[in-house]
Design a protein around this motif. Structure first.
Motif, PDB file in Angstrom:
ATOM      1  N   ASP A  84       0.824  -1.208   0.000  1.00 28.69           N
ATOM      2  CA  ASP A  84       0.000   0.000   0.000  1.00 28.69           C
ATOM      3  C   ASP A  84       0.858   1.259   0.000  1.00 28.69           C
ATOM      4  O   ASP A  84       0.598   2.211  -0.751  1.00 28.69           O
ATOM      5  N   ILE A 103      -2.701   9.448   3.504  1.00 27.13           N
ATOM      6  CA  ILE A 103      -3.850   8.618   3.874  1.00 27.13           C
ATOM      7  C   ILE A 103      -3.492   7.136   3.796  1.00 27.13           C
ATOM      8  O   ILE A 103      -3.895   6.339   4.664  1.00 27.13           O
ATOM      9  N   ARG A 104      -2.724   6.764   2.784  1.00 32.44           N
ATOM     10  CA  ARG A 104      -2.349   5.358   2.631  1.00 32.44           C
ATOM     11  C   ARG A 104      -1.453   4.901   3.776  1.00 32.44           C
ATOM     12  O   ARG A 104      -1.567   3.764   4.253  1.00 32.44           O
ATOM     13  N   HIS A 164      -3.689   4.465   6.724  1.00 31.18           N
ATOM     14  CA  HIS A 164      -4.515   3.277   6.522  1.00 31.18           C
ATOM     15  C   HIS A 164      -3.723   2.003   6.821  1.00 31.18           C
ATOM     16  O   HIS A 164      -4.230   1.080   7.481  1.00 31.18           O
ATOM     17  N   CYS A 211      -4.544  -0.655   9.879  1.00 30.53           N
ATOM     18  CA  CYS A 211      -4.777  -2.083   9.605  1.00 30.53           C
ATOM     19  C   CYS A 211      -3.867  -2.969  10.443  1.00 30.53           C
ATOM     20  O   CYS A 211      -4.298  -4.008  10.974  1.00 30.53           O
ATOM     21  N   THR A 231     -12.234   1.476   6.962  1.00 30.75           N
ATOM     22  CA  THR A 231     -10.899   1.840   6.475  1.00 30.75           C
ATOM     23  C   THR A 231     -10.819   1.711   4.956  1.00 30.75           C
ATOM     24  O   THR A 231     -10.131   2.498   4.293  1.00 30.75           O
ATOM     25  N   ALA A 263      -9.769   4.689   2.295  1.00 34.84           N
ATOM     26  CA  ALA A 263      -8.692   4.466   1.327  1.00 34.84           C
ATOM     27  C   ALA A 263      -9.201   4.571  -0.104  1.00 34.84           C
ATOM     28  O   ALA A 263      -8.514   5.113  -0.979  1.00 34.84           O
TER      29      ALA A 263
END
Length: 265
Positions: free
Chosen positions: A32, A121-122, A125, A129, A146, A150
């Motif tokens: 990601d 944001i990634r 995220h 997680c 989430t 994303a």
């Protein structure tokens, strides 16, 4: 190089997930983050190609900028040469033509920032997680929440990249920007929605668990996703070698030179 490494990195991390399922969430987090970095580097590459043509374009229109002014203030010459370059660009249409964005340095800067938000944001995220996984709170509701955040972030970044190419494509046409964008979008969007589809199959209990006893649904979902990515990235690596060609600079210089000669004739 960052973009070309996207496919082999995906494949290697997928193989790692198959060999060590316990660390799948970590390998996915790395993927990601790297795809966000690759998208930002792609936008940076597009802007580099664009701005690099500005001084050359200004020299070809020397009558518009006096030599004394270019020699006295190179920075001002660079800005005016860029403005001349914007004359080749085209306006971007938003909301089905209700909102028009005209090419400018401020527009390019704003689109670049819209892409960079995806990197932030990634990263958040991926961190969330990992924390949810380690604390045992990775529920369906948390996964959906989430995923929505994303998805909105990546959609905004991709749309900003789309607008950027739409604006400066008349200048970058020798580099085939649409083809390069499609290849990158295929990796990011396809892998994202592929994982969403597998999560939906897991939720509806449509995966054939009885063939993979004693695996649970989550492990089977991760294994299928990793296996598919290995094959998909092998094919994509071949296409990337053709799309991001090693003779890019020579090929584009030749194409531009031929076009100029044709226009002069």
């Amino acid at each position: 190089l960052c973009i070309l490494a996207l496919a082999p990195l995906y494949a290697l991390l997928s193989l790692f997930s198959l060999a060590m399922p316990r660390f799948t969430v970590y390998s996915q987090a790395v993927c990601d983050l790297y795809e966000a970095v690759a998208l930002c580097q792609f936008v940076r590459l597009l802007l580099h190609w664009f701005y690099r043509r500005a001084p050359l374009y200004g020299m070809e229109h020397a009558s518009a900028i006096p030599f004394e002014q270019r020699h006295r203030d190179p920075t001002e010459f660079q800005e005016q040469a860029t403005e001349l370059l914007f004359e080749e660009c085209q306006a971007a249409q938003l909301c089905c033509g209700l909102w028009t964005l005209w090419p400018s340095v401020a527009l390019l800067r704003g689109l670049r920032r819209c892409v960079h938000q995806y990197l932030v944001i990634r990263a958040l995220h991926a961190l969330v997680c990992v924390v949810l996984f380690e604390t045992g709170h990775q529920t369906l509701a948390a996964t959906v929440a989430t995923g929505v955040v994303a998805g909105l972030s990546i959609s905004g970044a991709m749309y900003a990249t789309f607008l950027l190419i739409a604006v400066i494509e008349p200048v970058l046409w020798p580099h085939d920007p649409w083809l390069k964008f499609a290849s990158l979008k295929l990796v990011i969007f396809f892998c994202f929605w592929q994982s969403v589809a597998l999560q939906a199959l897991t939720y509806w209990e449509m995966l054939p668990l009885y063939y993979f006893d004693p695996w649970d649904a989550t492990r089977l979902q991760d294994a299928v996703c990793s296996l598919l990515v290995c094959f998909e990235m092998a094919a994509l690596a071949v296409f990337h070698h053709w799309i991001f060609r090693p003779d890019e600079q020579l090929r584009t210089s030749t194409a531009t030179h031929v076009l100029r000669q044709t226009l002069q004739v």
